[in-house]
Design an enzyme around this catalytic site. Sequence first.
Site, PDB file in Angstrom:
ATOM      1  N   HIS A 188      31.241  33.964 -78.670  1.00 11.39           N
ATOM      2  CA  HIS A 188      30.450  32.962 -79.397  1.00 11.39           C
ATOM      3  C   HIS A 188      30.652  31.604 -78.713  1.00 11.39           C
ATOM      4  CE1 HIS A 188      28.261  30.910 -82.350  1.00 11.39           C
ATOM      5  NE2 HIS A 188      28.670  31.539 -83.440  1.00 11.39           N
TER       6      HIS A 188
ATOM      7  N   HIS B 247      26.636  26.867 -81.336  1.00 10.57           N
ATOM      8  CA  HIS B 247      26.726  26.368 -82.716  1.00 10.57           C
ATOM      9  C   HIS B 247      27.831  25.337 -82.930  1.00 10.57           C
ATOM     10  CE1 HIS B 247      24.695  30.379 -84.153  1.00 10.57           C
ATOM     11  NE2 HIS B 247      23.934  29.649 -83.364  1.00 10.57           N
TER      12      HIS B 247
ATOM     13  N   TYR C 262      30.942  25.340 -81.950  1.00  8.10           N
ATOM     14  CA  TYR C 262      32.321  25.822 -82.092  1.00  8.10           C
ATOM     15  C   TYR C 262      33.117  25.526 -80.816  1.00  8.10           C
ATOM     16  CZ  TYR C 262      30.439  27.925 -86.291  1.00  8.10           C
ATOM     17  OH  TYR C 262      29.835  28.099 -87.512  1.00  8.10           O
TER      18      TYR C 262
HETATM   19  C1  LIG Z   1      24.688  33.297 -93.429  1.00  8.46           C
HETATM   20  C2  LIG Z   1      24.583  33.241 -91.925  1.00  8.46           C
HETATM   21  C3  LIG Z   1      25.673  33.595 -91.176  1.00  8.46           C
HETATM   22  C4  LIG Z   1      25.622  33.534 -89.783  1.00  8.46           C
HETATM   23  N1  LIG Z   1      26.699  33.904 -89.048  1.00  8.46           N
HETATM   24  C5  LIG Z   1      26.633  33.857 -87.706  1.00  8.46           C
HETATM   25  C6  LIG Z   1      27.725  34.292 -86.932  1.00  8.46           C
HETATM   26  O1  LIG Z   1      28.770  34.733 -87.439  1.00  8.46           O
HETATM   27  N2  LIG Z   1      27.594  34.213 -85.578  1.00  8.46           N
HETATM   28  C7  LIG Z   1      26.451  33.736 -84.973  1.00  8.46           C
HETATM   29  O2  LIG Z   1      26.396  33.663 -83.740  1.00  8.46           O
HETATM   30  N3  LIG Z   1      25.396  33.366 -85.701  1.00  8.46           N
HETATM   31  C8  LIG Z   1      25.464  33.421 -87.035  1.00  8.46           C
HETATM   32  N4  LIG Z   1      24.374  33.058 -87.764  1.00  8.46           N
HETATM   33  C9  LIG Z   1      23.116  32.784 -87.059  1.00  8.46           C
HETATM   34  C10 LIG Z   1      22.254  34.055 -87.067  1.00  8.46           C
HETATM   35  O3  LIG Z   1      22.867  35.116 -86.352  1.00  8.46           O
HETATM   36  C11 LIG Z   1      20.890  33.815 -86.399  1.00  8.46           C
HETATM   37  O4  LIG Z   1      21.054  33.484 -85.060  1.00  8.46           O
HETATM   38  C12 LIG Z   1      20.147  32.728 -87.059  1.00  8.46           C
HETATM   39  O5  LIG Z   1      20.059  32.994 -88.432  1.00  8.46           O
HETATM   40  C13 LIG Z   1      18.737  32.551 -86.466  1.00  8.46           C
HETATM   41  O6  LIG Z   1      18.074  33.769 -86.506  1.00  8.46           O
HETATM   42  P1  LIG Z   1      16.606  33.858 -87.121  1.00  8.46           P
HETATM   43  O7  LIG Z   1      15.773  32.941 -86.260  1.00  8.46           O
HETATM   44  O8  LIG Z   1      16.219  35.288 -86.992  1.00  8.46           O
HETATM   45  O9  LIG Z   1      16.754  33.399 -88.538  1.00  8.46           O
HETATM   46  C14 LIG Z   1      24.424  33.106 -89.141  1.00  8.46           C
HETATM   47  C15 LIG Z   1      23.317  32.761 -89.913  1.00  8.46           C
HETATM   48  C16 LIG Z   1      23.397  32.827 -91.270  1.00  8.46           C
HETATM   49  C17 LIG Z   1      22.161  32.461 -92.076  1.00  8.46           C
END
Ligand SMILES: Cc1cc2nc3c(=O)[nH]c(=O)nc-3n(C[C@H](O)[C@H](O)[C@H](O)COP(=O)(O)O)c2cc1C
Length: 197
Positions: A177, A180, A182
């Site tokens: 990862h 975001h 981090y």
């Molecule tokens: C509740 C929640 C938890 C998430 N946890 C992670 C995570 O642990 N690791 C990560 O890389 N992205 C995490 N994300 C981001 C999602 O994997 C994803 O990239 C993001 O929701 C955008 O995708 P979408 O365009 O399909 O909504 C999280 C998103 C949400 C809403």
Amino acid sequence: MKPLPFLFLLLTRWGSSIYPIVLAPLTRSRSFGNVPQPHAILYYSQRTSRGGLLIAEATGVSNTAQGYPETPGIWTKEQVEAWKPIVDAVHAKGGIFFCQIWHVGRLSNRDFQPNGQAPISSTDKPFSPQLQSSAIDVAHLTPSRRLRTEEIPQIVDDFRLAAKNAIEAGFDGVEIHGAHGYLIDQFMKDQVNDRTD
Ligand SMILES: Cc1cc2nc3c(=O)[nH]c(=O)nc-3n(C[C@H](O)[C@H](O)[C@H](O)COP(=O)(O)O)c2cc1C
């Protein structure tokens, strides 16, 4: 006629036998004491289809990596053993399972840190207003401690060991990862990383 996207073709033509679906990593905050729980067997196997790729929720590489409640880790033997039946269940349904390994760096607070220490980061400078206007409540973040140069190889080693542990747990691979905001992102972004070493 526009060519159909490859993914769409796979879905429609081979949909009954292959579902090349990817489950994005989603933090669940249900791994009590940073140990994956048996209920994750049901959660992940319900989301598995043959040939599909699942990326597990972000999983801590060390006891300084956490910044959210009850997120899993993969730095202890107990955590590795707890992941095994979850990975087995995904494999039993024909899924491909990657572990996402992470370290939140400064997006944490003392309550998540060993001995209540300050979270570690590339920097110790205060959070920018940009972060304060995001969904993250900076009031809950403890100012970070800048890693000393000689401490950085240990963090790299934590990622290395976590990857090794993931393979021992049966995962097919790892995703590091690096986004975001981090820890890795904190090193990668000029707005945050003010180091000269
Ligand atoms: C509740 C929640 C938890 C998430 N946890 C992670 C995570 O642990 N690791 C990560 O890389 N992205 C995490 N994300 C981001 C999602 O994997 C994803 O990239 C993001 O929701 C955008 O995708 P979408 O365009 O399909 O909504 C999280 C998103 C949400 C809403």
